[in-house]
Design an enzyme around this catalytic site. Structure first.
Site, PDB file in Angstrom:
ATOM      1  N   THR A  32     -18.759   8.138 -23.291  1.00  0.00           N
ATOM      2  CA  THR A  32     -18.710   9.338 -24.116  1.00  0.00           C
ATOM      3  C   THR A  32     -18.435   8.901 -25.540  1.00  0.00           C
ATOM      4  OG1 THR A  32     -17.919  10.730 -22.302  1.00  0.00           O
ATOM      5  CG2 THR A  32     -17.525  11.521 -24.542  1.00  0.00           C
TER       6      THR A  32
ATOM      7  N   LYS B  99     -22.268  16.633 -23.289  1.00  0.00           N
ATOM      8  CA  LYS B  99     -20.919  16.226 -22.846  1.00  0.00           C
ATOM      9  C   LYS B  99     -19.860  16.895 -23.714  1.00  0.00           C
ATOM     10  CE  LYS B  99     -17.647  14.054 -20.660  1.00  0.00           C
ATOM     11  NZ  LYS B  99     -17.542  12.603 -20.446  1.00  0.00           N
TER      12      LYS B  99
ATOM     13  N   LYS C 195      -9.706  11.680 -27.622  1.00  0.00           N
ATOM     14  CA  LYS C 195     -10.850  10.997 -28.234  1.00  0.00           C
ATOM     15  C   LYS C 195     -12.090  11.870 -28.163  1.00  0.00           C
ATOM     16  CE  LYS C 195     -13.454   8.312 -25.983  1.00  0.00           C
ATOM     17  NZ  LYS C 195     -14.773   8.355 -25.280  1.00  0.00           N
TER      18      LYS C 195
END
Length: 291
Positions: free
Chosen positions: A97, A172, A240
């Protein structure tokens, strides 16, 4: 069956690479910590290499699942990077990701080398990786996706191409935005039930069957009530990811007030020492506010 390289053997990559072996592929792995690569090879019967380049040499597909933008650049670029070892016509599949920006950057570099690049972040957490039940959201050229999808299928419950390069990472982000709001809502609900003197587990058994039900509720309510957060996707990783979401929103003009707020709540959890706790630990913050 294909010759596959897998770069990154964290809690996700380690079992994902194992599923490739079980599916009959010839797999060579690379990990920054060589001892883990050696352990994986001994366990699964595959090979390991000391650099991404050497792991990628001769591979039809190179899969990566590392930490962040800089980690991905490190395994792709440079004299020891995977791109240097890949031949024209091969395919790089990134399960990390990361930002759509670095995806587009690396897609362009790969394209110059006649390497196909598919961004393919995953959802389902450690359990999904171990059970081969991940959701995989992909971006990239249709032809490259069509070739990569049967290989990805070794650890996928669902796999879909959402558009050109970067579309997988943007999808995502949508996934993480949804999760952030859901977990905060579930945390508040369980906290409220407790303060109201209700049996939280009994409450969820009822409401999970109606409109309030969700995957987070079904899979996390018991451990949240029992104050157990030693599984699943860590708070540090979620922060993150939410940072990536908020940066992308600044670029495209999307308004994400709840996401921004929950990101700060996760920061509070980190201050409680919960950086490695599961993301459902948002409820710990509410309990801490009670003193």
């Amino acid at each position: 069956m294909a010759k596959v390289s897998f770069l990154g053997l964290g809690v996700m990559g380690y079992p994902m690479a194992g599923h490739l072996v079980k599916a009959g592929h010839e797999v060579t792995v690379y990990n920054r910590t060589t001892a883990k690569a050696e352990k994986w090879a001994a366990e699964h019967g595959g090979n390991f290499a000391p650099t991404p380049r050497e792991a990628a040499e001769g591979a039809d597909f190179v899969m990566a699942c590392v930490g962040n933008d800089d980690d991905l650049r490190a395994v792709c670029l440079g004299d020891d990077g995977a791109f240097a070892g890949m031949s024209a016509g091969t395919i790089f599949v990134d399960h990390t990701t990361v930002s759509a920006k670095v995806t587009r950057e690396l897609y362009a570099v790969a394209d110059e080398r006649q390497i196909s690049f598919v961004d393919a972040p995953v959802s389902g957490g450690q359990a999904g990786a171990e059970n081969g039940q991940l959701g995989v959201m992909c971006g990239g050229d249709q032809g490259a996706y069509d070739r990569a999808e049967p290989v990805i299928d070794a650890y996928a419950k669902a796999c879909k191409r959402l558009g050109e390069n970067g579309a997988g990472q943007l999808t995502k982000m949508v996934n993480q935005i949804c999760i952030a709001g859901l977990v905060q809502g579930l945390s508040e609900a369980l906290h409220f039930a407790d303060k109201a003197g209700l049996d939280g587990k009994a409450v969820v058994e009822v409401i999970s069957q109606g409109a309030a039900g969700s995957w987070q509720m079904s899979n996390r309510y018991e451990t949240m009530i029992d104050d157990k957060f030693d599984h699943g996707f860590a708070v540090d990783w979620m922060r993150k990811d939410l940072g990536i979401c908020l940066d992308a929103a600044d670029e495209n003009g999307a308004s994400l007030p709840v996401t921004a707020l929950v990101d700060q709540f996760y920061k509070d959890v980190q201050k409680l020492g919960g950086g490695r706790w599961d993301t459902s630990s948002l409820i710990k913050r509410l309990r801490a506010l009670d003193g």
